[in-house]
Design a protein around this motif. Structure first.
Motif, PDB file in Angstrom:
ATOM      1  N   VAL A  66      55.259   6.026  59.245  1.00  0.00           N
ATOM      2  CA  VAL A  66      54.163   6.558  60.054  1.00  0.00           C
ATOM      3  C   VAL A  66      54.482   7.981  60.513  1.00  0.00           C
ATOM      4  CG1 VAL A  66      52.903   6.273  62.213  1.00  0.00           C
ATOM      5  CG2 VAL A  66      53.338   4.300  60.761  1.00  0.00           C
ATOM      6  N   ALA A 116      44.221   9.474  62.664  1.00  0.00           N
ATOM      7  CA  ALA A 116      44.046   8.033  62.502  1.00  0.00           C
ATOM      8  C   ALA A 116      44.233   7.662  61.029  1.00  0.00           C
ATOM      9  CB  ALA A 116      42.661   7.624  62.986  1.00  0.00           C
ATOM     10  N   PHE A 117      43.671   8.493  60.144  1.00  0.00           N
ATOM     11  CA  PHE A 117      43.818   8.275  58.707  1.00  0.00           C
ATOM     12  C   PHE A 117      45.287   8.276  58.309  1.00  0.00           C
ATOM     13  CE2 PHE A 117      39.475   9.637  56.961  1.00  0.00           C
ATOM     14  CZ  PHE A 117      39.204   8.342  56.584  1.00  0.00           C
ATOM     15  N   THR A 155      47.091   5.284  59.536  1.00  0.00           N
ATOM     16  CA  THR A 155      46.733   4.082  58.789  1.00  0.00           C
ATOM     17  C   THR A 155      47.431   4.069  57.429  1.00  0.00           C
ATOM     18  OG1 THR A 155      44.591   4.338  59.824  1.00  0.00           O
ATOM     19  CG2 THR A 155      44.761   2.677  58.094  1.00  0.00           C
ATOM     20  N   ILE A 162      50.994   3.088  57.942  1.00  0.00           N
ATOM     21  CA  ILE A 162      51.195   1.662  58.203  1.00  0.00           C
ATOM     22  C   ILE A 162      50.962   0.858  56.929  1.00  0.00           C
ATOM     23  CG2 ILE A 162      50.268  -0.334  59.437  1.00  0.00           C
ATOM     24  CD1 ILE A 162      49.869   1.549  61.839  1.00  0.00           C
ATOM     25  N   CYS A 163      49.856   1.177  56.231  1.00  0.00           N
ATOM     26  CA  CYS A 163      49.516   0.384  55.034  1.00  0.00           C
ATOM     27  C   CYS A 163      50.598   0.505  53.965  1.00  0.00           C
ATOM     28  CB  CYS A 163      48.188   0.839  54.455  1.00  0.00           C
ATOM     29  SG  CYS A 163      46.823   0.416  55.519  1.00  0.00           S
TER      30      CYS A 163
END
Ligand code: ATP
Ligand code: MG
Lengths: 256, 419
Positions: B347, B390-391, B394, B397-398
């Motif tokens: 992240v 935020a993108f 994400t 994390i993904c």
């Protein structure tokens, strides 16, 4: 078959193994690395584990160090049955109650001595604050107060092992486990490390150490010999010496 | 009870320690980390640039529309897409000056309208001074009420001007020609004719799609006067409905009126376009959404590529650090600690990429803003910054999850034995 070394008090038992087994399955074959180990370790004992290669010494140490789970039998550490614990609980036990010293030191090359010693404190319940002072204290205990900022590649073999010992001690473990701690060191350096172990033992530390060498084992107070996954002899140093000289025991003869 | 108190403390410590470990790890492998995040940098920079450009364009167009008011309707010629008339030339479908006769009587929802003629580019002279290529438009008096451009001095075009040789000029042209501030009544030469200046009108705020920046002057003359320049000329019209509520009726009435005038059969398509500015904005919005979607797709792909890059580097890092993971576990790191450490590392890598991307995006935005007058209002809205972070988070994390789980699951003994 196995003789118990005489003890003073049974309340201070740190480790109690009963019928401990560890099997490995390789293909269709089942290897009995540990095949019914019975052992009690009391507080402030200093034990050397000897035996042929493949007799199960490392396997035993891994189980004692909660790195591995036994296939069968029971293992009590400080009165708690360890075999029933979850992975996370085992991790806490490794962190708080066990200090492990490896043959090949296992220091992280990118970190200096202090950071290496601090590492277990990162995972300790209340190790975060004041960790560098504690790590420094541990380094001083092993006589490396002046090598704090050195990286592993700037340290000699003996110094590396001292850093590793400081790391094992930093959380004040109930027991210090060392699997051939002098295996990668020359005899002079080995002596230094063993003198340090002696010192720690005098300060009250309980130590279990695996070794191949008789000279090394002589530092311990109790000598356990293993064969085919079992303890075949469990004597005080003096008894062991007498037995060896009478030639009565050949089973645990160290390889030369 | 003690345990309960410890739980949140342990969690904070876990996060803090993971961030600490992750940052030191990233710092130790600076070059690799930078290369890894390039995908994320490109993704975030393009999100930022596209959003900024669209926001700026929209702001510009909206401010433009405000000067017209939202009752405005524009009438232009158009070539139909189908039917026999699609092969006509633009000249054939041009609007003619007399086509609008009686419009107000037939279109009850229309308050007023003005025809606008194009008299082309003309040379303007005042004494010794001359300006090439001034754009000359002909208008009717209602124009002043539809397009609210302030009269600086003098008066606007009025009914009494009919087809007289009078004109309005802009302050810039007045200054360029070296006239007095009060130039009312002065005579200038437009093309080969003399015109009397009756007023000075404020310059139109820019909405030029062609090359912006260079000097352009507009001269406004009465509609009928256009004939002094040429016999035939381009005409379009601006109309205004009586209220915003009857805007659509106004459009329909205009269409009906023009179709009848052109004798179009009911199944024939229009040969003109009647469009309210509101619907033009709607059209713009639709285009903006399309552009956003396409750009979003491109950005999505680049973030995907970036994410795979992150995942790849995390997997490499984990196999390189297998021994380290084994050691950490041996000295008491729980699965959750290892998982968080690697997840946080992924992240943070993405956030670093996002931050650099934001910088690059800011730079692109400045470049875009300077590239064209139409895009001068380009800016990065706060929500775009939040969105891109935020993108990035994400993606981290993904794509960090799989390697992190892999690391957390390692068996300590086997990991320590790993060479
Ligand atoms: N992961 C494993 N899978 C299968 N068999 C194993 C595994 N680890 C150990 N063994 C087997 O278990 C037995 C005991 O191994 P262990 O490593 O405990 O021996 P050791 O006494 O430490 O030997 P050495 O003195 O050479 O270190 C050996 O026969 C070994 O082959
Ligand atoms: Mg071994």
């Amino acid at each position: 078959m196995s003789q118990q070394a005489n003890s003073t008090n049974s309340n201070d038992v740190i480790i109690r193994l009963q019928g401990l087994k560890r099997f490995y399955r390789v293909g269709v074959e089942e290897i009995h690395a540990l095949d019914g180990v019975e052992l009690e370790v009391r507080e402030n004992e200093y034990i050397a584990v000897m035996g042929h290669s493949g007799s199960g010494k490392s396997t035993l140490m891994n189980v004692l160090g909660c790195l591995d789970r036994p296939s069968d039998g029971s293992y009590e550490l400080d009165g708690d049955d360890v075999t029933q614990l979850s992975d996370a609980e085992l991790a806490s036990i490794r962190n708080e109650r066990i200090g492990f010293v490896f043959q090949s030191f296992e220091l992280l090359p990118q970190m200096n001595a202090l950071k290496n010693v601090e590492m277990p404190l990162l995972y300790a319940r209340n190790g975060w604050f004041g960790r560098s002072a504690r790590a420094k204290g541990a380094l001083e205990r092993v006589g490396l107060g002046d090598r704090v900022k050195h990286r592993p590649n700037q340290l000699s073999g003996g110094e590396k092992q001292r850093v590793a010992i400081a790391r094992a001690l930093v959380c004040n473990p109930s027991i210090l486990l060392a699997d051939e701690p002098t295996g990668n060191l020359d005899s002079k350096t080995s002596e230094n490390i063993l003198e340090l172990f002696d010192e720690l033992h005098k300060q009250g530390q309980t130590i279990v150490m695996v070794t191949h060498e008789r000279d090394v084992a002589q530092y311990a107070k109790r000598i356990i010999r293993m064969q085919d996954g079992r303890i075949c002899s469990d004597l005080t140093k003096e008894q062991d010496e007498a037995k060896r000289q009478s030639g009565g025991d050949t089973s645990g003869k160290e390889k030369l | 009870m003690r345990r309960l108190l410890y739980a949140p403390l342990m969690f904070i410590q876990l996060v803090y320690q993971s961030v600490y470990l992750a940052i030191s790890q990233i710092w130790a492998n600076k070059t690799r980390s930078i290369l890894t995040t390039i995908g994320i940098v490109i993704g975030v920079a393009s999100v930022i640039a596209v959003i900024a450009a669209l926001t700026g364009l929209k702001a510009k167009i909206l401010s433009q529309v405000e000067t017209f008011g939202n009752n405005s309707i524009i009438v232009q010629p158009r070539l139909p897409d189908m039917g026999p008339k699609r092969n006509l030339s633009w000249w054939d479908v041009r609007l003619r000056p007399n086509e609008f006769e009686g419009l107000l009587e037939h279109c009850p929802s229309i308050e007023r309208f003005t025809r606008i003629s194009e008299a082309g580019q003309q040379m303007v002279k005042y004494g010794e001074k001359a300006v090439q290529n001034a754009q000359v438009y002909g208008i009717e008096p209602a124009w002043h009420e539809i397009e609210h451009r302030a009269i600086v001095t003098g008066r606007g075009i009025s009914v009494i001007d009919e087809s007289r040789a009078v004109c309005l000029i802009e302050p810039e042209l007045r200054d360029k020609l070296g006239m007095d501030k009060d130039c009312i009544g002065e005579s200038i030469r437009i093309g080969f004719r003399n015109f009397r200046i009756v007023g000075v009108i404020e310059k139109r705020s820019d909405l030029e799609i062609g090359g912006g920046g260079q000097e352009r002057y507009e001269i406004i003359i009465p509609f009928e006067t256009t004939r002094k320049f040429r016999q035939e000329f381009w005409v379009w019209a601006f109309a205004e409905s009586k209220s915003p509520e009857v805007l659509d009726e106004g459009v329909a009435e205009l269409k009906f009126f023009l179709r009848r005038g052109r004798h179009l059969d009911p199944d024939e398509p229009d040969t003109f376009r009647v469009e309210s500015l509101k619907s033009a904005i709607q059209t713009f919005n639709n285009i903006a959404i399309m552009v956003t979607l396409v750009a979003g797709g491109v950005v999505g792909i680049s973030l995907l590529v970036g994410g795979v890059g992150i995942m790849n580097i995390m997997l490499v890092s984990i196999s390189e650090r297998t021994k380290e993971i084994g050691l950490r576990k041996a000295v008491g790191a729980k699965k959750s600690a290892i998982l968080t450490q690697f997840l946080v590392e992924a992240v943070i890598l993405c956030f670093v990429g996002g931050l650099v991307g934001l910088g690059v995006g800011k730079f692109l935005t400045l470049a875009i803003a300077h590239s064209h007058a139409l895009l001068a209002k380009t800016y990065i809205p706060a929500w775009a910054v939040v969105l891109s972070f935020a993108f990035a988070g994400t993606v981290g994390i993904c794509f960090g999850m799989f390697p992190a789980i892999k690391a957390a699951r390692l068996d300590p003994i086997e990991a320590l034995r790993h060479e």
